[in-house]
Write a protein that holds these residues in place. Structure first.
Motif, mmCIF file in Angstrom:
data_model
loop_
_atom_site.group_PDB
_atom_site.id
_atom_site.type_symbol
_atom_site.label_atom_id
_atom_site.label_comp_id
_atom_site.label_asym_id
_atom_site.label_seq_id
_atom_site.Cartn_x
_atom_site.Cartn_y
_atom_site.Cartn_z
ATOM 1 N N TYR A 172 -12.115 11.626 30.971
ATOM 2 C CA TYR A 172 -11.615 11.338 31.646
ATOM 3 C C TYR A 172 -12.479 11.147 32.791
ATOM 4 O O TYR A 172 -13.757 10.802 32.812
ATOM 5 N N CYS A 173 -11.654 10.513 33.961
ATOM 6 C CA CYS A 173 -12.897 9.826 35.169
ATOM 7 C C CYS A 173 -11.917 9.792 36.310
ATOM 8 O O CYS A 173 -10.227 10.416 36.601
ATOM 9 N N ASN A 174 -12.864 11.413 36.689
ATOM 10 C CA ASN A 174 -11.776 11.972 37.978
ATOM 11 C C ASN A 174 -12.693 11.714 39.630
ATOM 12 O O ASN A 174 -14.163 12.050 39.419
ATOM 13 N N VAL A 175 -12.206 11.378 40.127
ATOM 14 C CA VAL A 175 -12.486 10.533 41.798
ATOM 15 C C VAL A 175 -11.846 11.070 42.888
ATOM 16 O O VAL A 175 -10.991 10.684 42.715
ATOM 17 N N SER A 176 -12.924 12.519 43.722
ATOM 18 C CA SER A 176 -12.044 12.572 44.785
ATOM 19 C C SER A 176 -13.206 11.928 46.044
ATOM 20 O O SER A 176 -14.338 12.562 46.175
ATOM 21 N N CYS A 177 -12.544 11.141 46.810
ATOM 22 C CA CYS A 177 -12.797 10.822 48.401
ATOM 23 C C CYS A 177 -12.264 11.529 49.130
ATOM 24 O O CYS A 177 -12.174 10.549 49.690
#
Length: 132
Positions: A87-92
């Motif tokens: 997984y690649c989870n990014v929260s901006c």
């Protein structure tokens, strides 16, 4: 890159430019987590490289979820390379101009999750390459 280890940065605060101009190489067989970077220009012009990571995850949670303008330049002009698998989870989840002019590269087998609830001009001229 290291083998079979985990890498984590939590609560990176304490100035306007925490982790700015930083090069981070995630471990090959471990997880890579960067969270709660609460700095106006946090990780600006930085590079996070997880593309050699095998069957593991990259998680990046920027800001504190308030959407405040105090984090206007976070991840601005940065590059993120997702792991080959996992997984690649990014929260901006931050202020105006956050994640602008950034490059975000996922791999063909990456499971991509992208969340943002940021201010005006966020992701301006960002380049996001999704999984095939």
């Amino acid at each position: 890159a290291t083998l079979a280890n985990n890498f984590s940065i939590v609560q990176g605060s304490g100035g306007d430019s925490v982790l700015a101009n930083t090069f981070i190489v995630c471990p090959i067989k471990g997880s890579c987590s960067i969270s709660n970077i609460t700095s106006k220009y946090g990780m600006q012009q930085s590079w996070v490289d997880a593309h050699l990571t095998i069957s593991n995850n990259l998680s990046m949670i920027m800001g504190d979820g308030t959407g405040t303008d105090a984090y206007d330049g976070i991840l601005n002009e940065s590059t993120i390379q997702c792991p080959q698998h996992g997984y690649c989870n990014v929260s901006c989840n931050i202020g105006e101009y956050s994640c602008a002019f950034m490059e975000f590269w996922s791999q063909p087998t990456t499971k991509l999750s992208w969340l943002y609830a940021a201010g005006d001009n966020s992701f301006t001229k960002a380049q996001i390459v999704c999984p095939r």
